[in-house]
Write an enzyme that holds these catalytic residues in place. Sequence first.
Site, PDB file in Angstrom:
ATOM      1  N   GLU A  98       0.850  -1.203   0.000  1.00 46.33           N
ATOM      2  CA  GLU A  98       0.000   0.000   0.000  1.00 46.33           C
ATOM      3  C   GLU A  98       0.878   1.242   0.000  1.00 46.33           C
ATOM      4  O   GLU A  98       2.004   1.216   0.511  1.00 46.33           O
ATOM      5  CB  GLU A  98      -0.917  -0.063   1.239  1.00 46.33           C
ATOM      6  CG  GLU A  98      -1.729   1.176   1.548  1.00 46.33           C
ATOM      7  CD  GLU A  98      -2.781   1.527   0.487  1.00 46.33           C
ATOM      8  OE1 GLU A  98      -2.415   1.655  -0.694  1.00 46.33           O
ATOM      9  OE2 GLU A  98      -3.945   1.722   0.869  1.00 46.33           O
ATOM     10  N   ASP A  99       0.364   2.333  -0.549  1.00 46.04           N
ATOM     11  CA  ASP A  99       1.137   3.580  -0.551  1.00 46.04           C
ATOM     12  C   ASP A  99       1.209   4.193   0.843  1.00 46.04           C
ATOM     13  O   ASP A  99       2.274   4.574   1.309  1.00 46.04           O
ATOM     14  CB  ASP A  99       0.569   4.582  -1.572  1.00 46.04           C
ATOM     15  CG  ASP A  99      -0.916   4.893  -1.395  1.00 46.04           C
ATOM     16  OD1 ASP A  99      -1.554   4.329  -0.486  1.00 46.04           O
ATOM     17  OD2 ASP A  99      -1.444   5.705  -2.180  1.00 46.04           O
ATOM     18  N   ASP A 102      -3.352   5.724   6.652  1.00 42.04           N
ATOM     19  CA  ASP A 102      -3.765   6.983   7.274  1.00 42.04           C
ATOM     20  C   ASP A 102      -4.707   6.642   8.435  1.00 42.04           C
ATOM     21  O   ASP A 102      -4.257   6.318   9.528  1.00 42.04           O
ATOM     22  CB  ASP A 102      -4.419   7.842   6.189  1.00 42.04           C
ATOM     23  CG  ASP A 102      -4.751   9.240   6.645  1.00 42.04           C
ATOM     24  OD1 ASP A 102      -4.183   9.697   7.639  1.00 42.04           O
ATOM     25  OD2 ASP A 102      -5.587   9.903   6.002  1.00 42.04           O
ATOM     26  N   PHE A 151      -0.377  16.300   3.613  1.00 38.43           N
ATOM     27  CA  PHE A 151      -0.845  15.508   2.484  1.00 38.43           C
ATOM     28  C   PHE A 151       0.313  15.298   1.516  1.00 38.43           C
ATOM     29  O   PHE A 151       0.899  16.241   1.001  1.00 38.43           O
ATOM     30  CB  PHE A 151      -2.023  16.204   1.788  1.00 38.43           C
ATOM     31  CG  PHE A 151      -2.771  15.277   0.887  1.00 38.43           C
ATOM     32  CD1 PHE A 151      -3.723  14.410   1.391  1.00 38.43           C
ATOM     33  CD2 PHE A 151      -2.502  15.246  -0.478  1.00 38.43           C
ATOM     34  CE1 PHE A 151      -4.403  13.528   0.559  1.00 38.43           C
ATOM     35  CE2 PHE A 151      -3.170  14.374  -1.325  1.00 38.43           C
ATOM     36  CZ  PHE A 151      -4.122  13.516  -0.799  1.00 38.43           C
ATOM     37  N   ARG A 164       1.559  12.145  -9.465  1.00 39.45           N
ATOM     38  CA  ARG A 164       1.928  10.734  -9.229  1.00 39.45           C
ATOM     39  C   ARG A 164       3.302  10.391  -9.801  1.00 39.45           C
ATOM     40  O   ARG A 164       4.013   9.550  -9.284  1.00 39.45           O
ATOM     41  CB  ARG A 164       0.936   9.797  -9.930  1.00 39.45           C
ATOM     42  CG  ARG A 164      -0.320   9.508  -9.179  1.00 39.45           C
ATOM     43  CD  ARG A 164      -1.039   8.325  -9.822  1.00 39.45           C
ATOM     44  NE  ARG A 164      -2.469   8.406  -9.638  1.00 39.45           N
ATOM     45  CZ  ARG A 164      -3.118   8.054  -8.538  1.00 39.45           C
ATOM     46  NH1 ARG A 164      -2.444   7.618  -7.506  1.00 39.45           N
ATOM     47  NH2 ARG A 164      -4.419   8.155  -8.457  1.00 39.45           N
TER      48      ARG A 164
END
Length: 177
Positions: A98-99, A102, A151, A164
């Site tokens: 997963e990136d 959160d 973010f 991206r």
Amino acid sequence: MAELSKEILIHRSDIAKRVQELADEISRDYAGNEILMVGVLKGAFIFMADLVRAISTPCHTDFIRAASYGAGSESSGHIVITKNVELAIEGRDVLIVEDIVDTGLTLRHIVDTLSLRNPKSIKVCAFLDKRKRRKVPFEADYVGFTMDDGFIVGYGLDYSEQYRFFPDVYVIQTRVD
Ligand code: 5GP
């Protein structure tokens, strides 16, 4: 208004070094086995591409995609799998890539859903971890970098589909004019 920070938060050379460290740890942990690596679309695609090439354990690869419905950019808690893993999972050593973790809601849902398909094991490798923002308890097994807040974009992570492709990681700053 949102604008990109001018300074790089994580440089590509530090990313490459950390990815290799993670890959070495994963290769040791799974030595003699075969990994079914499952990337969470879209954000993890660059991280997964680097990771899978740095791991010495044989890997099969597949992808999953989840959508979070609700207001704003935060996870609402209502997670829906919009593209599922197509390879068989039963009896396999599944490593979800997963990136970013959160609130933890997305990965909690993905792990719980895939666990129903009886894998031999299921672990999570996250490029970034915002530990302080959890809404549900969730611990990734392998973490690239830990963040407090902000973010993040670049290295596969987007802001409204922008950024991206950046090889380094930046923070989006909210400017109040
Ligand atoms: P969670 O369900 O853990 O709250 O959120 C996970 C998803 O939210 C991530 O896979 C990612 O798509 C998105 N997300 C959370 N924080 C960030 C961030 O800082 N930058 C970007 N680009 N996406 C984020």
